[in-house]
Motif scaffolding. Structure first.
Motif, PDB file in Angstrom:
ATOM      1  N   THR A  38     -15.375 -13.941 -21.144  1.00 54.93           N
ATOM      2  CA  THR A  38     -14.602 -12.737 -21.406  1.00 54.93           C
ATOM      3  C   THR A  38     -14.647 -12.344 -22.885  1.00 54.93           C
ATOM      4  O   THR A  38     -14.585 -11.160 -23.218  1.00 54.93           O
ATOM      5  CB  THR A  38     -13.139 -12.908 -20.962  1.00 54.93           C
ATOM      6  OG1 THR A  38     -12.603 -14.105 -21.549  1.00 54.93           O
ATOM      7  CG2 THR A  38     -13.038 -12.998 -19.449  1.00 54.93           C
ATOM      8  N   ARG A  90     -15.049 -12.939 -11.464  1.00 57.65           N
ATOM      9  CA  ARG A  90     -13.626 -13.257 -11.502  1.00 57.65           C
ATOM     10  C   ARG A  90     -12.846 -12.041 -11.987  1.00 57.65           C
ATOM     11  O   ARG A  90     -13.369 -11.193 -12.714  1.00 57.65           O
ATOM     12  CB  ARG A  90     -13.350 -14.468 -12.400  1.00 57.65           C
ATOM     13  CG  ARG A  90     -13.816 -14.306 -13.836  1.00 57.65           C
ATOM     14  CD  ARG A  90     -13.957 -15.643 -14.537  1.00 57.65           C
ATOM     15  NE  ARG A  90     -14.265 -15.489 -15.952  1.00 57.65           N
ATOM     16  CZ  ARG A  90     -15.494 -15.245 -16.417  1.00 57.65           C
ATOM     17  NH1 ARG A  90     -16.514 -15.128 -15.577  1.00 57.65           N
ATOM     18  NH2 ARG A  90     -15.689 -15.123 -17.729  1.00 57.65           N
ATOM     19  N   MET A  91     -11.596 -11.980 -11.583  1.00 60.00           N
ATOM     20  CA  MET A  91     -10.752 -10.822 -11.849  1.00 60.00           C
ATOM     21  C   MET A  91     -10.580 -10.569 -13.341  1.00 60.00           C
ATOM     22  O   MET A  91     -10.626  -9.423 -13.798  1.00 60.00           O
ATOM     23  CB  MET A  91      -9.380 -10.995 -11.190  1.00 60.00           C
ATOM     24  CG  MET A  91      -9.406 -10.882  -9.686  1.00 60.00           C
ATOM     25  SD  MET A  91      -9.792  -9.199  -9.160  1.00 60.00           S
ATOM     26  CE  MET A  91      -9.572  -9.380  -7.389  1.00 60.00           C
ATOM     27  N   ARG A  92     -10.351 -11.623 -14.097  1.00 60.81           N
ATOM     28  CA  ARG A  92     -10.121 -11.455 -15.526  1.00 60.81           C
ATOM     29  C   ARG A  92     -11.313 -10.779 -16.195  1.00 60.81           C
ATOM     30  O   ARG A  92     -11.150  -9.947 -17.096  1.00 60.81           O
ATOM     31  CB  ARG A  92      -9.836 -12.815 -16.168  1.00 60.81           C
ATOM     32  CG  ARG A  92      -9.484 -12.727 -17.654  1.00 60.81           C
ATOM     33  CD  ARG A  92      -9.286 -14.106 -18.244  1.00 60.81           C
ATOM     34  NE  ARG A  92      -9.127 -14.043 -19.693  1.00 60.81           N
ATOM     35  CZ  ARG A  92      -9.228 -15.080 -20.510  1.00 60.81           C
ATOM     36  NH1 ARG A  92      -9.478 -16.285 -20.011  1.00 60.81           N
ATOM     37  NH2 ARG A  92      -9.078 -14.941 -21.812  1.00 60.81           N
ATOM     38  N   LEU A  93     -12.507 -11.132 -15.763  1.00 57.94           N
ATOM     39  CA  LEU A  93     -13.707 -10.536 -16.334  1.00 57.94           C
ATOM     40  C   LEU A  93     -13.801  -9.061 -15.962  1.00 57.94           C
ATOM     41  O   LEU A  93     -14.191  -8.230 -16.792  1.00 57.94           O
ATOM     42  CB  LEU A  93     -14.950 -11.293 -15.856  1.00 57.94           C
ATOM     43  CG  LEU A  93     -16.293 -10.756 -16.361  1.00 57.94           C
ATOM     44  CD1 LEU A  93     -16.344 -10.732 -17.884  1.00 57.94           C
ATOM     45  CD2 LEU A  93     -17.444 -11.599 -15.804  1.00 57.94           C
ATOM     46  N   THR A 136     -11.345  -6.981 -15.434  1.00 60.83           N
ATOM     47  CA  THR A 136     -10.371  -6.256 -16.254  1.00 60.83           C
ATOM     48  C   THR A 136     -10.842  -6.096 -17.692  1.00 60.83           C
ATOM     49  O   THR A 136     -10.779  -5.005 -18.274  1.00 60.83           O
ATOM     50  CB  THR A 136      -9.018  -6.989 -16.229  1.00 60.83           C
ATOM     51  OG1 THR A 136      -8.568  -7.090 -14.873  1.00 60.83           O
ATOM     52  CG2 THR A 136      -7.981  -6.244 -17.045  1.00 60.83           C
ATOM     53  N   GLU A 137     -11.345  -7.179 -18.274  1.00 55.98           N
ATOM     54  CA  GLU A 137     -11.779  -7.134 -19.672  1.00 55.98           C
ATOM     55  C   GLU A 137     -13.024  -6.273 -19.839  1.00 55.98           C
ATOM     56  O   GLU A 137     -13.138  -5.502 -20.802  1.00 55.98           O
ATOM     57  CB  GLU A 137     -12.042  -8.556 -20.183  1.00 55.98           C
ATOM     58  CG  GLU A 137     -12.404  -8.651 -21.647  1.00 55.98           C
ATOM     59  CD  GLU A 137     -11.278  -8.235 -22.587  1.00 55.98           C
ATOM     60  OE1 GLU A 137     -11.551  -8.092 -23.799  1.00 55.98           O
ATOM     61  OE2 GLU A 137     -10.126  -8.052 -22.124  1.00 55.98           O
ATOM     62  N   GLU A 148     -11.650   0.088 -11.583  1.00 57.88           N
ATOM     63  CA  GLU A 148     -11.753   0.126 -13.039  1.00 57.88           C
ATOM     64  C   GLU A 148     -12.590   1.324 -13.484  1.00 57.88           C
ATOM     65  O   GLU A 148     -13.791   1.390 -13.216  1.00 57.88           O
ATOM     66  CB  GLU A 148     -12.383  -1.166 -13.573  1.00 57.88           C
ATOM     67  CG  GLU A 148     -11.462  -2.369 -13.577  1.00 57.88           C
ATOM     68  CD  GLU A 148     -10.413  -2.306 -14.682  1.00 57.88           C
ATOM     69  OE1 GLU A 148     -10.609  -1.581 -15.674  1.00 57.88           O
ATOM     70  OE2 GLU A 148      -9.398  -3.005 -14.544  1.00 57.88           O
TER      71      GLU A 148
END
Length: 240
Positions: free
Chosen positions: A90, A108-111, A113-114, A164
């Protein structure tokens, strides 16, 4: 090696790869035009990227941001599509968002979003492929981490990508396990891809197959091949 000799070497390698692709397509009842060759130029200089562009390759793959970012900048005058094909941390999303047109390793979700946040800041659009883990042994660390989401997590990740602004859902990507028949692995990927396309008809990309297993990938529906060694030769360390 002189530039002229290197160009001849790359041209011969590319011809052999295209012959393999054509033969595999003929065996699978497909057309070579359905296949995009992504030249993975990691550990090779920007001069090789330029030579490949002269030979008609428009898609370039890199797996390390530290190498990819300066190389993309050096080749910004070329009309190329840059693919980031390695596992993406990330903290590298900001840099990758500035030059990559396609990210193959969204897992993955965090990636999600970032990457979305960084793409919007750069005022760009990036196509995302969801990397699918086809190697159950990697979960236990038997063969080491390969990256990728569990097939059951793909629908939620796809929904997140679609939500996104600045990200476009392109399809799926996978690396065949080091052991076993790659055809069986690519069969599983094809099933995931078909389920994804049923909901998102535009997500048509199946990034599967490398130098050693491109025939199996084409047989199982791959649209994009990530070819390194067969095009550029055995890896040799470069500075940078």
């Amino acid at each position: 090696m002189s530039g002229e000799a290197r160009r001849a070497e790359l041209a011969a390698n590319l011809e052999r790869v295209r012959e393999r692709v054509a033969a595999a397509c003929a065996a699978a009842g497909r057309k070579p035009e359905e296949i995009t060759i992504v030249a993975v130029t990691k550990q090779y200089p920007a001069s090789d990227v330029r030579l490949l562009a002269e030979l008609g390759i428009r898609d370039i793959g890199e797996n390390r941001d530290q190498e990819a970012a300066p190389k993309a900048a050096e080749c910004r005058d070329l009309d190329l599509t840059w693919h980031f094909v390695g596992q993406l941390q990330t903290n590298k999303a900001r840099s990758v968002a500035r030059y990559a047109d396609v990210v193959h390793s969204v897992d993955r979700m965090r990636l999600v979003t970032e990457l979305g946040r960084r793409v919007r800041a750069a005022e760009r659009t990036v196509t995302c492929l969801i990397q699918v883990n086809l190697d159950p042994d990697s979960e236990q660390g038997v063969l080491g981490p390969r990256g990728g989401a569990d097939p059951g997590d793909v629908p939620a990740l796809a929904e997140a990508v679609e939500a996104e602004e600045g990200l476009a859902l392109g399809g799926v990507m996978a690396v065949a396990p080091r052991q076993g028949d790659p055809r069986e692995a690519f069969d599983r990927l094809k099933t995931v891809a078909e389920e994804l396309q049923a909901r998102y008809p535009h997500a048509t990309v199946i990034s599967a197959g490398m130098s050693g297993d491109l025939e199996a990938a084409i047989e199982r529906g791959a649209t994009h091949l990530r070819i390194g060694t067969a095009l550029l030769g055995n890896r040799r360390l470069i500075v940078g």
